[in-house]
Enzyme design. Structure first.
Site, PDB file in Angstrom:
ATOM      1  N   ASP A  16       0.600  -0.881   0.091  1.00 34.71           N
ATOM      2  CA  ASP A  16      -0.495  -0.001   0.066  1.00 34.71           C
ATOM      3  C   ASP A  16       0.721   1.452  -0.009  1.00 34.71           C
ATOM      4  OD1 ASP A  16      -2.416  -1.672   0.254  1.00 34.71           O
ATOM      5  OD2 ASP A  16      -2.228  -0.602   1.962  1.00 34.71           O
ATOM      6  N   ILE A 121      -2.119  -2.400  10.816  1.00 38.63           N
ATOM      7  CA  ILE A 121      -3.853  -2.834  10.217  1.00 38.63           C
ATOM      8  C   ILE A 121      -2.592  -3.937   7.944  1.00 38.63           C
ATOM      9  CG2 ILE A 121      -5.321  -2.071   8.776  1.00 38.63           C
ATOM     10  CD1 ILE A 121      -5.111   0.593  10.032  1.00 38.63           C
ATOM     11  N   CYS A 122      -2.262  -2.883   7.061  1.00 40.20           N
ATOM     12  CA  CYS A 122      -2.640  -4.102   6.262  1.00 40.20           C
ATOM     13  C   CYS A 122      -0.623  -4.454   6.251  1.00 40.20           C
ATOM     14  CB  CYS A 122      -2.040  -3.341   4.661  1.00 40.20           C
ATOM     15  SG  CYS A 122      -4.035  -2.232   4.588  1.00 40.20           S
ATOM     16  N   VAL A 123       0.060  -3.700   7.053  1.00 46.77           N
ATOM     17  CA  VAL A 123       1.319  -4.528   6.905  1.00 46.77           C
ATOM     18  C   VAL A 123       0.908  -5.783   7.682  1.00 46.77           C
ATOM     19  CG1 VAL A 123       4.002  -4.258   7.093  1.00 46.77           C
ATOM     20  CG2 VAL A 123       2.653  -2.162   6.016  1.00 46.77           C
ATOM     21  N   THR A 126      -0.769  -8.704   6.541  1.00 46.47           N
ATOM     22  CA  THR A 126      -0.023  -9.681   5.082  1.00 46.47           C
ATOM     23  C   THR A 126       0.623 -10.207   5.912  1.00 46.47           C
ATOM     24  OG1 THR A 126      -0.982  -7.751   3.997  1.00 46.47           O
ATOM     25  CG2 THR A 126       0.859  -8.741   2.937  1.00 46.47           C
TER      26      THR A 126
END
Length: 194
Positions: A16, A121-123, A126
């Site tokens: 992202d 969040i996204c890190v 994943t």
């Protein structure tokens, strides 16, 4: 586990790093550092023959990263080809309903590094899935970032972004390899691309 230098990885996931997160008034704190570190990681991964995967979030309508808006655009130039790809996602986890796992497996990747935004969040999502799938995961501390968490009356004062990023690493447990500096991540070509 925290270390000063990691064994080579065969893939880099750039999560992202899109205009909405690194440009303008909505950019994460210390954006220049993050952009510098992620650009260096990408350049060294390319030179090392590693697979480079740009994970691009498709935000909801009206979000800063809504598809096909300026905020959605990837910040780093992509050298499209078999060793560098873009994978779009609609959830925090870059593996959720995307071809990421298949791509890594087809290349024979067993170890990967993760950088990008947002740390918690996204890190983190994943990285958590990558660990659960049995990949060796390296996270350079200076290669991911997030925003401050605002104060919540009756709950807590504001939490600085640097603390949030460190907690995101810590919450992933002892299997995650955290290294202080992105410059210490080493890359190698995946077995099926050598």
């Amino acid at each position: 586990m925290t270390s000063s230098r990691a064994m080579p990885v065969e893939a880099l996931l750039v999560v992202d790093v899109q205009s909405a997160a690194v440009c303008g008034d909505r950019a994460v704190p210390d954006t220049d550092r993050l952009v510098d570190r992620t650009a260096d990681l990408i350049a060294r991964a390319r030179r090392g023959g590693a697979l480079v995967v740009h994970v691009q979030n498709d935000g909801a309508p009206g979000a800063g990263d809504e598809p096909h808006t300026s905020g959605w655009e990837l910040h780093h130039q992509v050298e499209a080809g078999p060793a560098e790809v873009v994978i779009r996602k609609t959830r925090d986890d870059g593996f959720h309903e995307t071809p990421l796992r298949g791509l890594l497996n087809e290349s024979g990747v067993r170890a990967l590094a993760i950088c990008g935004v947002m740390s918690e969040i996204c890190v983190q999502a994943t990285a958590r899935t990558a660990l659960a799938l049995g990949y060796r995961v390296v996270m350079p501390h200076d290669g991911h970032a997030t925003h401050d968490i605002p104060a919540a009356p009756g709950i807590s004062d504001a939490v600085p972004a640097a603390a949030v990023s460190r907690v995101a690493e810590w919450a992933l447990g002892g299997e995650l390899e955290v290294i202080a500096h992105a410059a210490d991540v080493a890359f190698a070509a995946p077995p099926r691309r050598r």
